[in-house]
Design an enzyme around this catalytic site. Structure first.
Site, PDB file in Angstrom:
ATOM      1  N   TYR A   1      -5.579   5.778  -8.715  1.00 50.55           N
ATOM      2  CA  TYR A   1      -6.747   4.999  -8.299  1.00 50.55           C
ATOM      3  C   TYR A   1      -8.011   5.476  -9.012  1.00 50.55           C
ATOM      4  CZ  TYR A   1      -4.087   2.734  -4.603  1.00 50.55           C
ATOM      5  OH  TYR A   1      -3.166   1.976  -3.911  1.00 50.55           O
TER       6      TYR A   1
ATOM      7  N   ARG B   1     -14.551   1.711   6.256  1.00 49.36           N
ATOM      8  CA  ARG B   1     -13.514   0.910   5.618  1.00 49.36           C
ATOM      9  C   ARG B   1     -12.413   0.579   6.613  1.00 49.36           C
ATOM     10  NH1 ARG B   1     -15.252  -1.248   0.759  1.00 49.36           N
ATOM     11  NH2 ARG B   1     -16.711   0.240  -0.152  1.00 49.36           N
ATOM     12  N   VAL B   2     -11.807  -0.583   6.427  1.00 43.32           N
ATOM     13  CA  VAL B   2     -10.705  -1.048   7.273  1.00 43.32           C
ATOM     14  C   VAL B   2      -9.429  -0.934   6.449  1.00 43.32           C
ATOM     15  CG1 VAL B   2      -9.749  -3.027   8.497  1.00 43.32           C
ATOM     16  CG2 VAL B   2     -12.205  -2.553   8.600  1.00 43.32           C
ATOM     17  N   THR B   3      -8.576  -0.001   6.811  1.00 47.58           N
ATOM     18  CA  THR B   3      -7.465   0.379   5.955  1.00 47.58           C
ATOM     19  C   THR B   3      -6.130   0.325   6.689  1.00 47.58           C
ATOM     20  OG1 THR B   3      -7.742   2.725   6.530  1.00 47.58           O
ATOM     21  CG2 THR B   3      -8.965   1.912   4.613  1.00 47.58           C
ATOM     22  N   VAL B   4      -5.069   0.309   5.913  1.00 48.25           N
ATOM     23  CA  VAL B   4      -3.714   0.519   6.410  1.00 48.25           C
ATOM     24  C   VAL B   4      -3.222   1.852   5.850  1.00 48.25           C
ATOM     25  CG1 VAL B   4      -3.070  -1.890   6.758  1.00 48.25           C
ATOM     26  CG2 VAL B   4      -2.828  -0.890   4.480  1.00 48.25           C
TER      27      VAL B   4
ATOM     28  N   GLU C   1      -5.079   7.701   9.307  1.00 56.58           N
ATOM     29  CA  GLU C   1      -4.872   8.634   8.199  1.00 56.58           C
ATOM     30  C   GLU C   1      -3.369   8.786   7.982  1.00 56.58           C
ATOM     31  OE1 GLU C   1      -4.370  10.922   5.332  1.00 56.58           O
ATOM     32  OE2 GLU C   1      -6.437  10.302   5.737  1.00 56.58           O
ATOM     33  N   SER C   2      -2.889   8.312   6.845  1.00 60.08           N
ATOM     34  CA  SER C   2      -1.441   8.224   6.617  1.00 60.08           C
ATOM     35  C   SER C   2      -0.744   9.574   6.686  1.00 60.08           C
ATOM     36  CB  SER C   2      -1.171   7.566   5.271  1.00 60.08           C
ATOM     37  OG  SER C   2      -1.642   8.369   4.198  1.00 60.08           O
TER      38      SER C   2
ATOM     39  N   CYS D   1       0.826  -1.215   0.000  1.00 56.15           N
ATOM     40  CA  CYS D   1       0.000   0.000   0.000  1.00 56.15           C
ATOM     41  C   CYS D   1       0.861   1.265   0.000  1.00 56.15           C
ATOM     42  CB  CYS D   1      -0.901  -0.016   1.235  1.00 56.15           C
ATOM     43  SG  CYS D   1      -1.815   1.513   1.487  1.00 56.15           S
TER      44      CYS D   1
END
Length: 328
Positions: A195, A130-133, A148-149, A63
């Site tokens: 994306y 949503r389940v995010t990295v 939040e990156s 990711c």
């Protein structure tokens, strides 16, 4: 990629019918900040003090959003301060999982869960979203601090300075306005732009994203023909690392898989040298895992690549020399 609805997992993709075929990314929902003294940050609640050994980062090597936090952890010397676990690269009906049958995947060594959404349920049993990295976990309160990156990157840059962090300031006061300006364009048209092209479900939406993407890449190539980095000449800032994680995936994934096939990064004289320059910087190469990257994209997105065949190529050498130092 699925989501949780009132704590129940649903294997549901993005609904692009409501948006005219356009991909729209959902905003991150855990927005607390780690600060030097535990006070509240710009969003969320306080109570998360920067302390060594307290925080744990869940990432995917595939990711680009997670990758930027790994780079910040690397260049700021946080390896012994913030621990990391790596999910399996293939994201299937259960979303991100901790299956450890892929080289580099670690399993969940903190909470011993099997799926990342189970970590979210530990933090909020009725979570919807949503389940995010990346996902930043607090061992002490057993909460998710932030997913939040861009905000995790900022925390890693400054919050741990008194807890043993080192390395250059990635967001210096004198450059913040310029960094923010570059970030805004790069996020919309490059980081998220690939994306928007790749997940578009209408020709119009795809071509809109495609044109904006390559207009910005052309602008960046011209900008980087005159200066070593995106904002500063002397050292990379967060603007460079936010851009890098998309560029390093571009030729291997986005060019073909996401139909971003006007030019490869290797075709841009300045961008290609800039990419090699950053890749060779301060151990950053160790954060790049092309086996995870290609396996994730080509094996996870069945609507784009139903055969799940992972291409062998392309051939490129990110260790090749560059002459970027002459622009400093």
């Amino acid at each position: 990629m699925g989501l949780l609805v009132d704590g129940a997992w649903q294997d549901r993709w993005y609904d692009t019918e409501k948006t005219g075929g356009r991909f729209e990314r959902q905003a991150s929902q855990f927005r607390n900040w780690i600060t030097a003294d535990g006070s509240a940050g710009s969003t969320g609640d306080g109570g998360f003090k920067a302390e060594g050994g307290r925080y744990h980062l869940y990432v995917s090597y595939a990711c680009p959003w997670a990758h930027r936090t790994l780079i910040a952890r690397q260049v700021k010397g946080l390896d012994d301060i913030v621990s990391v676990d790596v999910v399996h690269p293939v994201m299937g009906k259960d979303g991100w999982t901790f299956a450890a049958d892929f080289d580099g995947a670690t399993g969940d060594r903190v909470n011993q869960t099997q799926r990342l959404y189970e970590v979210y349920l530990l933090a909020d049993p009725k979570f919807t979203g949503r389940v995010t990295v990346p996902t930043l976990w607090d061992r002490q309160t057993r909460q998710i601090v932030n997913n939040e990156s861009s905000e995790i990157l900022r925390m890693f840059n400054s919050a741990f300075d008194d807890a043993g962090a080192s390395g250059p300031d990635l967001y210096p006061d004198t450059l913040r306005e310029k960094i923010d300006d570059v970030n805004a364009r790069v996020y919309d048209t490059v980081n998220n732009g690939v994306y928007k092209a790749g997940f578009a479900t209408s020709q119009r939406a795809y071509e809109e994203a495609f044109r904006e993407l390559f207009a910005t890449l052309d602008w960046l190539d011209d900008r980087l023909s005159h200066q070593r980095y995106a904002v500063a000449n002397s050292t990379p800032t967060e603007a460079d690392w936010r851009l890098f994680t998309t560029l390093v995936r571009f030729d291997a994934v986005y060019f073909g898989h996401f139909k971003c096939n006007w030019r490869e990064i290797r075709n841009y004289p300045a961008l290609s040298g800039y990419l090699r320059d950053l890749y060779q910087h301060m151990g950053v190469a160790h954060t790049v895992h092309f086996d995870h990257i290609k396996t994730h994209y080509y094996a996870s997105h069945q609507m784009i690549n139903p055969t799940r065949i992972v291409p062998v190529g392309p051939e490129f050498d990110l260790d090749a020399p560059h002459d970027r130092a002459t622009l400093s």
